[in-house]
Design an enzyme around this catalytic site. Structure first.
Site, short mmCIF file in Angstrom:
data_model
loop_
_atom_site.label_atom_id
_atom_site.label_comp_id
_atom_site.label_asym_id
_atom_site.label_seq_id
_atom_site.Cartn_x
_atom_site.Cartn_y
_atom_site.Cartn_z
N THR A 18 0.81 -1.22 0.00
CA THR A 18 0.00 0.00 0.00
C THR A 18 0.84 1.27 0.00
O THR A 18 0.31 2.37 -0.10
CB THR A 18 -0.94 0.02 1.23
OG1 THR A 18 -0.15 -0.04 2.42
CG2 THR A 18 -1.90 -1.16 1.20
N VAL A 20 4.04 3.91 -1.41
CA VAL A 20 4.27 4.51 -2.72
C VAL A 20 5.14 3.61 -3.60
O VAL A 20 4.89 3.50 -4.81
CB VAL A 20 4.89 5.92 -2.57
CG1 VAL A 20 6.27 5.87 -1.92
CG2 VAL A 20 4.95 6.63 -3.91
N CYS A 137 18.35 5.15 -3.27
CA CYS A 137 17.74 5.81 -4.42
C CYS A 137 18.64 6.85 -5.08
O CYS A 137 18.45 7.19 -6.25
CB CYS A 137 16.42 6.46 -4.01
SG CYS A 137 16.52 7.47 -2.52
N HIS A 252 14.71 12.74 -7.51
CA HIS A 252 15.92 13.27 -6.91
C HIS A 252 16.83 13.85 -7.99
O HIS A 252 16.86 13.36 -9.12
CB HIS A 252 16.70 12.17 -6.18
CG HIS A 252 16.03 11.63 -4.97
ND1 HIS A 252 14.89 12.17 -4.41
CD2 HIS A 252 16.36 10.56 -4.17
CE1 HIS A 252 14.56 11.47 -3.34
NE2 HIS A 252 15.42 10.50 -3.17
N ASN A 325 13.03 8.87 -8.14
CA ASN A 325 13.53 8.06 -7.03
C ASN A 325 12.63 6.90 -6.67
O ASN A 325 13.08 5.87 -6.16
CB ASN A 325 13.75 8.93 -5.78
CG ASN A 325 12.53 9.73 -5.40
OD1 ASN A 325 12.14 10.65 -6.11
ND2 ASN A 325 11.90 9.41 -4.28
#
Length: 347
Positions: A18, A20, A137, A252, A325
């Site tokens: 659930t 992102v 990331c 990013h 990212n």
């Protein structure tokens, strides 16, 4: 259609379904046609019972506590380091191969740290730990560019400043930035909430990400050094960073100064970067061009611009790098690991 009955296709689980990264991963599985024969969406008790859709089919989110991984071949973990530390080894014990998107196992010598475009050879066999780690990331887009530079000119050092988006703190980070921005727009003296970001990220930049270490660097900055060395197989690579949180929703950015062992030819550098898979060079046709988080384009590519060889030191050059990212730095890299594993018959 990627849901198949083929018994050779893996049964998969998405832990943190659930969040992102989890929801992005589910979408990418559909978009890229990754073949699977079962999918389990797993999350904490707080989210268990929710219904999510994958490829037009509805699935009920299952509670991680007590979830049976014996019916899973490949488990993606994107629910935070403490969750991975507790549940990933249990999943391995029950037979699953884990792709972990946290820092929990990245520096474990028995756990490969993989960016498929750089060190896919690490995926030729099942790792001793049963876990494959997804890098940080900000590390992923950097090493995807550094490898070709190292092979051509050798690298003496890399000095990097990152400009990291609120989505690095998940849905909660995005929500907090929205709420804080609204609060400040209504009252310039009100910084809004600052639980995820301290101080508030509203109209602000914060030169500190993750916990502070005794060295004065943050853990985020240390990760970029250690992970770059491990992925590139360069244990003495000199990478130093300043990681900054900025009031951007997603993607990013990085300003990277790379000093090489030998003199760098800008035209050749642009050509080599252009030839890299899934890299868009904005400087190729328009000298000095650059991407931004809002204008970069394809979210599945690393975007590069402002390519400058220093006149006073032609062994050194600057790059401006932008990458999504959530995708490049997390979900897409994890899925590309899974694709490479299935192509090799490891899973």
């Amino acid at each position: 259609m990627t849901l198949v009955t083929d018994p050779t296709a893996p049964r998969i689980a998405i832990v943190g379904a659930t969040g992102v990264v989890g929801t992005t991963l589910a979408g990418l599985i559909e978009d890229r046609g990754f073949r699977y024969r079962e999918v389990h969406l797993v999350a904490s008790a707080r989210s268990a019972g929710r219904t999510l859709t994958v490829e037009g089919r509805e699935y009920v989110v299952e509670d991680l506590e007590g979830f049976d991984f014996s019916n899973v071949d490949l488990a993606f973990f994107s629910a935070g380091g403490s969750i991975s530390e507790k549940y990933a080894p249990a999943a391995v014990e029950q037979g699953a191969l884990v792709i972990d998107n946290t820092s929990a196992f990245r520096m474990d010598p028995d756990t490969p740290l993989v960016v498929p475009q750089v060190n896919a050879h690490e995926l030729d066999k099942r790792p001793v730990s049963g876990i494959i780690a997804n890098p940080n990331c900000s590390t992923i887009p950097l090493v995807r560019l550094l490898q070709t530079v190292e092979r051509r000119w050798g690298i003496r050092q890399a000095v990097v400043s990152t400009y990291q988006a609120a989505s690095g703190q998940g849905n909660g980070g995005i929500t907090e930035l929205h709420e804080a921005t609204r609060a400040t727009l209504q009252d310039p003296d009100d910084p809004g909430p600052s639980e995820r970001f301290h101080p508030s990220l509203s109209f602000n930049v914060i030169p500190s990400i993750d916990r502070m270490l005794e060295s004065g660097f943050t853990f985020e900055e240390q990760k970029m050094l250690q992970e770059s060395r491990k992925i590139l197989g360069l244990p003495h690579l000199d990478v130093t960073t300043t990681c900054v949180r900025v009031p951007v929703i997603n993607s990013h950015s990085e300003a990277a100064w790379i000093e090489c062992q030998n003199v760098v030819d800008r035209e050749e550098l642009v050509r080599l970067l252009t030839e890299l898979p899934e890299v868009t060079v904005h400087d190729k046709d328009a000298h000095g061009a650059f991407p931004t988080p809002r204008t970069a384009g394809d979210p599945n590519h690393v975007h590069v611009g402002r390519i400058r060889v220093a006149p006073h030191n032609p062994r050194g050059f600057w790059l401006w790098i932008v990458a999504d990212n959530v995708r490049i730095g997390a979900a897409l890299n994890a899925l590309q690991i899974a694709e490479a594993l299935t192509d090799r018959g490891v899973v």
